[in-house]
Design an enzyme around this catalytic site. Structure first.
Site, PDB file in Angstrom:
ATOM      1  N   TYR A  27       2.830  42.488  53.734  1.00  0.00           N
ATOM      2  CA  TYR A  27       3.198  42.341  55.132  1.00  0.00           C
ATOM      3  C   TYR A  27       3.174  43.756  55.626  1.00  0.00           C
ATOM      4  O   TYR A  27       2.633  44.380  56.772  1.00  0.00           O
ATOM      5  CB  TYR A  27       4.426  41.782  55.325  1.00  0.00           C
ATOM      6  CG  TYR A  27       4.937  41.833  56.806  1.00  0.00           C
ATOM      7  CD1 TYR A  27       3.998  41.198  57.695  1.00  0.00           C
ATOM      8  CD2 TYR A  27       6.056  42.608  57.129  1.00  0.00           C
ATOM      9  CE1 TYR A  27       4.274  41.354  59.216  1.00  0.00           C
ATOM     10  CE2 TYR A  27       6.295  42.690  58.362  1.00  0.00           C
ATOM     11  CZ  TYR A  27       5.606  42.029  59.559  1.00  0.00           C
ATOM     12  OH  TYR A  27       5.889  42.445  60.755  1.00  0.00           O
ATOM     13  N   THR A  81       9.569  48.400  64.422  1.00  0.00           N
ATOM     14  CA  THR A  81       9.142  47.526  63.529  1.00  0.00           C
ATOM     15  C   THR A  81       9.733  46.312  63.308  1.00  0.00           C
ATOM     16  O   THR A  81      11.117  46.413  63.164  1.00  0.00           O
ATOM     17  CB  THR A  81       8.732  48.281  61.975  1.00  0.00           C
ATOM     18  OG1 THR A  81       9.848  48.706  61.586  1.00  0.00           O
ATOM     19  CG2 THR A  81       7.720  49.421  62.162  1.00  0.00           C
ATOM     20  N   SER A 109      12.833  46.412  67.158  1.00  0.00           N
ATOM     21  CA  SER A 109      11.871  45.527  67.601  1.00  0.00           C
ATOM     22  C   SER A 109      12.418  44.251  68.214  1.00  0.00           C
ATOM     23  O   SER A 109      13.610  43.888  67.671  1.00  0.00           O
ATOM     24  CB  SER A 109      10.980  45.143  66.443  1.00  0.00           C
ATOM     25  OG  SER A 109      10.160  43.838  66.549  1.00  0.00           O
ATOM     26  N   ARG A 167      -4.310  39.057  60.053  1.00  0.00           N
ATOM     27  CA  ARG A 167      -3.884  39.770  58.691  1.00  0.00           C
ATOM     28  C   ARG A 167      -4.143  38.977  57.545  1.00  0.00           C
ATOM     29  O   ARG A 167      -3.393  37.863  57.220  1.00  0.00           O
ATOM     30  CB  ARG A 167      -2.157  39.924  58.801  1.00  0.00           C
ATOM     31  CG  ARG A 167      -1.844  40.157  60.284  1.00  0.00           C
ATOM     32  CD  ARG A 167      -1.247  41.490  60.529  1.00  0.00           C
ATOM     33  NE  ARG A 167      -1.056  41.907  61.806  1.00  0.00           N
ATOM     34  CZ  ARG A 167       0.227  41.854  62.401  1.00  0.00           C
ATOM     35  NH1 ARG A 167       1.286  41.812  61.747  1.00  0.00           N
ATOM     36  NH2 ARG A 167       0.521  42.238  63.774  1.00  0.00           N
ATOM     37  N   SER A 277      -1.782  54.020  70.698  1.00  0.00           N
ATOM     38  CA  SER A 277      -1.731  53.217  69.417  1.00  0.00           C
ATOM     39  C   SER A 277      -2.388  51.636  69.292  1.00  0.00           C
ATOM     40  O   SER A 277      -2.692  51.258  70.296  1.00  0.00           O
ATOM     41  CB  SER A 277      -0.167  52.630  69.541  1.00  0.00           C
ATOM     42  OG  SER A 277       0.209  51.840  68.290  1.00  0.00           O
ATOM     43  N   HIS A 279      -1.329  49.363  67.150  1.00  0.00           N
ATOM     44  CA  HIS A 279      -0.295  48.939  66.291  1.00  0.00           C
ATOM     45  C   HIS A 279      -0.740  48.980  64.704  1.00  0.00           C
ATOM     46  O   HIS A 279      -0.467  48.145  63.754  1.00  0.00           O
ATOM     47  CB  HIS A 279      -0.429  47.447  66.531  1.00  0.00           C
ATOM     48  CG  HIS A 279       0.758  46.629  66.490  1.00  0.00           C
ATOM     49  ND1 HIS A 279       1.639  46.289  67.674  1.00  0.00           N
ATOM     50  CD2 HIS A 279       1.375  45.870  65.437  1.00  0.00           C
ATOM     51  CE1 HIS A 279       2.679  45.575  67.453  1.00  0.00           C
ATOM     52  NE2 HIS A 279       2.585  45.065  65.956  1.00  0.00           N
ATOM     53  N   ARG A 314       0.795  60.617  57.980  1.00  0.00           N
ATOM     54  CA  ARG A 314       1.168  60.710  56.748  1.00  0.00           C
ATOM     55  C   ARG A 314       1.694  61.977  55.992  1.00  0.00           C
ATOM     56  O   ARG A 314       2.108  62.160  55.032  1.00  0.00           O
ATOM     57  CB  ARG A 314      -0.044  60.221  55.621  1.00  0.00           C
ATOM     58  CG  ARG A 314      -0.540  58.805  55.958  1.00  0.00           C
ATOM     59  CD  ARG A 314       0.671  57.533  55.768  1.00  0.00           C
ATOM     60  NE  ARG A 314       0.214  56.187  56.022  1.00  0.00           N
ATOM     61  CZ  ARG A 314       0.507  55.554  57.181  1.00  0.00           C
ATOM     62  NH1 ARG A 314       1.026  56.085  58.224  1.00  0.00           N
ATOM     63  NH2 ARG A 314      -0.280  54.319  57.445  1.00  0.00           N
TER      64      ARG A 314
HETATM   65  C1  FMN Z   1       5.516  46.126  58.991  1.00  0.00           C
HETATM   66  C2  FMN Z   1       5.232  46.403  60.338  1.00  0.00           C
HETATM   67  C3  FMN Z   1       6.000  45.869  61.260  1.00  0.00           C
HETATM   68  C4  FMN Z   1       5.647  46.233  62.749  1.00  0.00           C
HETATM   69  N1  FMN Z   1       6.311  45.532  63.711  1.00  0.00           N
HETATM   70  C5  FMN Z   1       6.257  45.954  64.878  1.00  0.00           C
HETATM   71  C6  FMN Z   1       7.063  45.341  65.895  1.00  0.00           C
HETATM   72  O1  FMN Z   1       7.806  44.287  65.758  1.00  0.00           O
HETATM   73  N2  FMN Z   1       6.855  45.608  67.284  1.00  0.00           N
HETATM   74  C7  FMN Z   1       5.863  46.656  67.458  1.00  0.00           C
HETATM   75  O2  FMN Z   1       5.582  46.990  68.714  1.00  0.00           O
HETATM   76  N3  FMN Z   1       5.164  47.369  66.615  1.00  0.00           N
HETATM   77  C8  FMN Z   1       5.188  47.001  65.256  1.00  0.00           C
HETATM   78  N4  FMN Z   1       4.676  47.685  64.297  1.00  0.00           N
HETATM   79  C9  FMN Z   1       3.658  48.817  64.499  1.00  0.00           C
HETATM   80  C10 FMN Z   1       4.599  49.967  64.504  1.00  0.00           C
HETATM   81  O3  FMN Z   1       5.413  50.036  65.683  1.00  0.00           O
HETATM   82  C11 FMN Z   1       3.333  51.244  64.757  1.00  0.00           C
HETATM   83  O4  FMN Z   1       2.818  51.135  65.705  1.00  0.00           O
HETATM   84  C12 FMN Z   1       2.724  51.364  63.478  1.00  0.00           C
HETATM   85  O5  FMN Z   1       3.236  51.068  62.329  1.00  0.00           O
HETATM   86  C13 FMN Z   1       1.947  52.692  63.390  1.00  0.00           C
HETATM   87  O6  FMN Z   1       0.948  52.829  62.364  1.00  0.00           O
HETATM   88  P1  FMN Z   1       1.631  53.352  60.871  1.00  0.00           P
HETATM   89  O7  FMN Z   1       2.293  52.415  60.373  1.00  0.00           O
HETATM   90  O8  FMN Z   1       0.004  53.953  60.195  1.00  0.00           O
HETATM   91  O9  FMN Z   1       2.255  54.785  61.360  1.00  0.00           O
HETATM   92  C14 FMN Z   1       4.872  47.244  63.106  1.00  0.00           C
HETATM   93  C15 FMN Z   1       4.134  48.039  61.706  1.00  0.00           C
HETATM   94  C16 FMN Z   1       4.481  47.637  60.728  1.00  0.00           C
HETATM   95  C17 FMN Z   1       3.916  48.342  59.559  1.00  0.00           C
END
Ligand code: FMN
Length: 382
Positions: A27, A81, A109, A167, A277, A279, A314
């Site tokens: 996930y 997140t 979140s 996903r 972004s 996401h 990273r």
């Molecule tokens: C496990 C996971 C859960 C996430 N949940 C949310 C969320 O609830 N709301 C949101 O706006 N973005 C969510 N995101 C996106 C992150 O806010 C962010 O945009 C993203 O992780 C950036 O990419 P990176 O993981 O490569 O840094 C999530 C990302 C991950 C990996």
């Protein structure tokens, strides 16, 4: 493996993989469709090179930035997140305390697992709340009001989740929140007894921002993709975003802006920042990476709104490259989520510490004392 031996995001990822049940790891680690965008998000940084200056007197480095009126001690913060207590039993508490120690911002979140009130009362560092625009306006409004009462500084409206991304790893593993107890998931828990012990012996998993409004907030297992598709309002438009901004009345950010036209509209509705972004590649596979798209957005609106480059980070050099293009700061999810899974608050502190050290070392090697000394002259695309 120990967290004090994790010197990079890769190390934390390996540790998270070993500690988490398979569906939970995938996930975090997974993304949409063929994960092309997810891979490109990081690769994009590797297709340009930094050109250092030397003899610049770099014994004292100031890496602080001010975004949305908030002074951050480092130019990287923790994106919001979902479901963090699934990754480590302290969840958002651990991330918030670590961010506070490093003087940076973190996001909670709408699908967070620690309440807005608890975070608001405990944490002084700048706090961002990420809002999902639910069909149930009572729920959307209640979250805005609760954040206001809890003194969150920033509200970020997510605009890239109008429907759930595909996903495929979650489809394969059957990931749901909370985890469904099937033969397969029980087997996966048995293989990760430490995670299972922590999960089942701490406060019951719940989604406190939602629980008074929707049954999915507590005990009905649902995939996050299905949640977006069934619970969020697909009719959301610019007027709704503007109304949210007006109701909120403080620093307001749109999370998930990718086009120049939308960036301009964000300025028009009075947003104070945009997070460029996709996401983390978890929604529209085949969409452009934030770093590839950054220059276009900065050129269009960078003088009127804070542009944040979110995702794919990273290494400290990735942050420097985005700042050189004109981002005011960077943000990311997985770089701290793997560390949260690996070691709770201590893990996130180590991840932020590694990043801060890298940024500091890289700024010195670039001959750069302050973030605003970075510019496009420092970069060459191959
Ligand atoms: C496990 C996971 C859960 C996430 N949940 C949310 C969320 O609830 N709301 C949101 O706006 N973005 C969510 N995101 C996106 C992150 O806010 C962010 O945009 C993203 O992780 C950036 O990419 P990176 O993981 O490569 O840094 C999530 C990302 C991950 C990996």
């Amino acid at each position: 493996m120990r967290i004090d031996r994790c010197n990079s995001v890769k190390g934390f990822r390996a540790m998270a993989k070993a500690r988490l049940p398979e569906p939970v790891f995938h996930y975090i680690d997974g993304a949409a469709d063929d994960e092309v965008t997810y891979l490109r998000n990081t690769e994009a940084y590797e297709q340009c090179d930094l050109v250092p200056n030397v003899l610049a007197g770099v014994e004292n480095i100031d890496m602080s930035v001010t975004i949305m009126g908030q002074k951050l001690a480092m130019p990287l913060f923790c994106s919001p997140t979902a479901l963090q207590r699934l990754f480590h039993h302290d969840g958002e508490r651990a991330v918030a305390r670590a961010a506070e120690k490093f003087g940076t911002m973190f996001g909670v979140s709408s699908l967070g697992t620690v309440s807005i009130e608890e975070i608001g009362a405990a944490i002084c560092t700048p706090k961002m709340f990420q809002l999902y625009f639910h069909k149930d306006r009572g729920l959307t409004n209640s979250m805005i009001e609760r954040c206001s009462a809890a003194n969150f500084e920033v509200l970020a409206l997510a605009v890239d989740t109008i429907t759930g991304g595909n996903r495929e790893r979650d489809l394969r593993t059957g990931f749901t929140s909370p985890p469904r107890l099937t033969l397969r998931s029980l087997a996966s828990f048995a293989l990760h007894p430490r995670w299972a012990f922590d999960y089942f012996t701490h406060k019951k998993f719940e989604l406190p921002q939602l629980k008074d409004y929707v049954k999915e907030g507590s005990n009905v297992s649902i995939s996050v993709g299905d949640y977006f598709t069934t619970m969020l309002d697909q009719s959301m438009g610019w007027r709704d975003a503007e109304n949210v901004r007006k109701k909120w009345g403080r620093q307001f950010c749109l999370k998930g802006i990718m086009s120049r036209a939308d960036a301009k509209r964000a300025v028009e509705i009075g947003a104070t920042a945009i997070m460029v972004s996709n996401h983390g590649g978890r929604q529209l596979d085949g969409s452009r990476s934030p770093f590839d798209q950054l220059a276009e957005i900065v050129d269009a609106v960078g003088d009127r709104i804070d542009v944040i480059c979110d995702g794919g980070i990273r290494r400290g050099t990735h942050v420097l490259k985005a700042l050189s293009i004109g981002a005011k700061a960077c943000s990311g999810g997985r770089f701290y989520l793997y560390a949260l899974a690996a070691g709770g608050q201590a893990g996130v502190e180590r991840a932020l510490g590694n990043m801060r050290n890298e940024i500091e070392r890289d700024m010195k090697l670039m001959g750069c004392r302050k973030v605003d000394e970075l510019n496009r002259d420092n970069l060459r695309f191959r």
